[in-house]
Design a protein around this motif. Sequence first.
Motif, short mmCIF file in Angstrom:
data_model
loop_
_atom_site.label_atom_id
_atom_site.label_comp_id
_atom_site.label_asym_id
_atom_site.label_seq_id
_atom_site.Cartn_x
_atom_site.Cartn_y
_atom_site.Cartn_z
N THR A 18 0.82 -1.20 0.00
CA THR A 18 0.00 0.00 0.00
C THR A 18 0.86 1.26 0.00
O THR A 18 0.58 2.21 -0.73
CB THR A 18 -0.94 -0.03 1.23
N ASP A 41 -8.63 -3.87 -1.38
CA ASP A 41 -8.33 -4.63 -0.16
C ASP A 41 -9.37 -4.25 0.90
O ASP A 41 -9.63 -3.06 1.12
CB ASP A 41 -6.92 -4.27 0.31
N GLN A 43 -9.11 -4.21 3.91
CA GLN A 43 -8.53 -3.44 5.02
C GLN A 43 -8.68 -1.94 4.81
O GLN A 43 -8.63 -1.15 5.75
CB GLN A 43 -7.04 -3.76 5.19
N ASN A 45 -6.66 0.27 3.64
CA ASN A 45 -5.52 1.12 4.02
C ASN A 45 -5.21 2.21 3.00
O ASN A 45 -4.87 3.34 3.35
CB ASN A 45 -4.26 0.28 4.23
N ASP A 124 -4.24 -1.86 -5.56
CA ASP A 124 -3.59 -2.34 -4.34
C ASP A 124 -4.27 -3.63 -3.90
O ASP A 124 -5.48 -3.63 -3.65
CB ASP A 124 -3.71 -1.27 -3.25
MG LIG Z 1 -1.86 -3.04 2.08
#
Ligand SMILES: [Mg+2]
Length: 255
Positions: A18, A41, A43, A45, A124
């Motif tokens: 990332t 993703d 997540q 981020n 990403d």
């Molecule tokens: Mg990442």
Amino acid sequence: MSAQKIIFLNQKGGVGKTTTCVNLGSSLCAMGYKVLLVDFDSQGNLTGAVSGDGRKATMYEVITGRVDAESAVQETPFQNLYLIPGSIDLAGLNVELAAEDDRNFFLKKTLSILDSQFDFIFVDCPPSLGVITMNALAWTDYIVIPMQCEYFSMEGLNLLMRTVSNVRKTLNPDIRILGIVFTMFSKRSRLNSDVIQDTSSFFPDLVFKTVIPRTVRLAEAPSYGLPINVYDVSNVGNKAYSALAKEVVKRVFEN
Ligand SMILES: [Mg+2]
Ligand SMILES: Nc1ncnc2c1ncn2[C@@H]1O[C@H](COP(=O)(O)OP(=O)(O)OP(=O)(O)O)[C@@H](O)[C@H]1O
């Protein structure tokens, strides 16, 4: 001309995917290229690292066909830099797409309308080789592999290379590895230098000359929603990502 598509891939977590996606992207913007960052993703981020304009749609709505990719593109406070955010719903995609015959081609289908609108589109990826990553592999032109300078990373690299060669035989015959970039390098570590040297002698054409140093400024920048070239332009991390951007441009446009 069609956008250059690059994914940031390593099934190992926390290796700098990332961080590289954001800061390489932002460095290319500083060179005048129009760049779209796609957070694929759960997540999220990447979404936190560059503040978008607050539009609601995320990659989950795009990939499941609820929203078209064009209307999910957000502006950011940074010139030439655009974002499609990620969200936690992406975590369910493995199950949601499991029964679909063309489950690996949803990204390719849904992002194609953006091809003519950007110079670069970056995706990403999460730290896994599940359906999300397979969609990214089926869509992309190039792979950038961020790697930490540790021995465990080299074992992971073999699996990654095998995966890419399988993908080339099945999902995406034209896929190419653009390069391996070493991240979080510490010059005080003998091991760090040894790993770079060993990997470079094994994959002489793949390892980027630029090595990204470990610097706390690169870790701080996302908490302010800023790329490193805005957060601290004189930082060594910014110099490294600018140098990497030049190498990327050379590999993409001059080869
Ligand atoms: Mg990442
Ligand atoms: N060059 C660097 N110097 C210092 N810290 C760094 C550097 N690169 C990344 N980091 C920090 O290391 C952590 C992992 O980096 P990052 O999130 O980019 O990895 P990732 O591969 O995307 O992780 P994940 O697999 O969880 O998605 C983050 O806290 C990040 O800020």
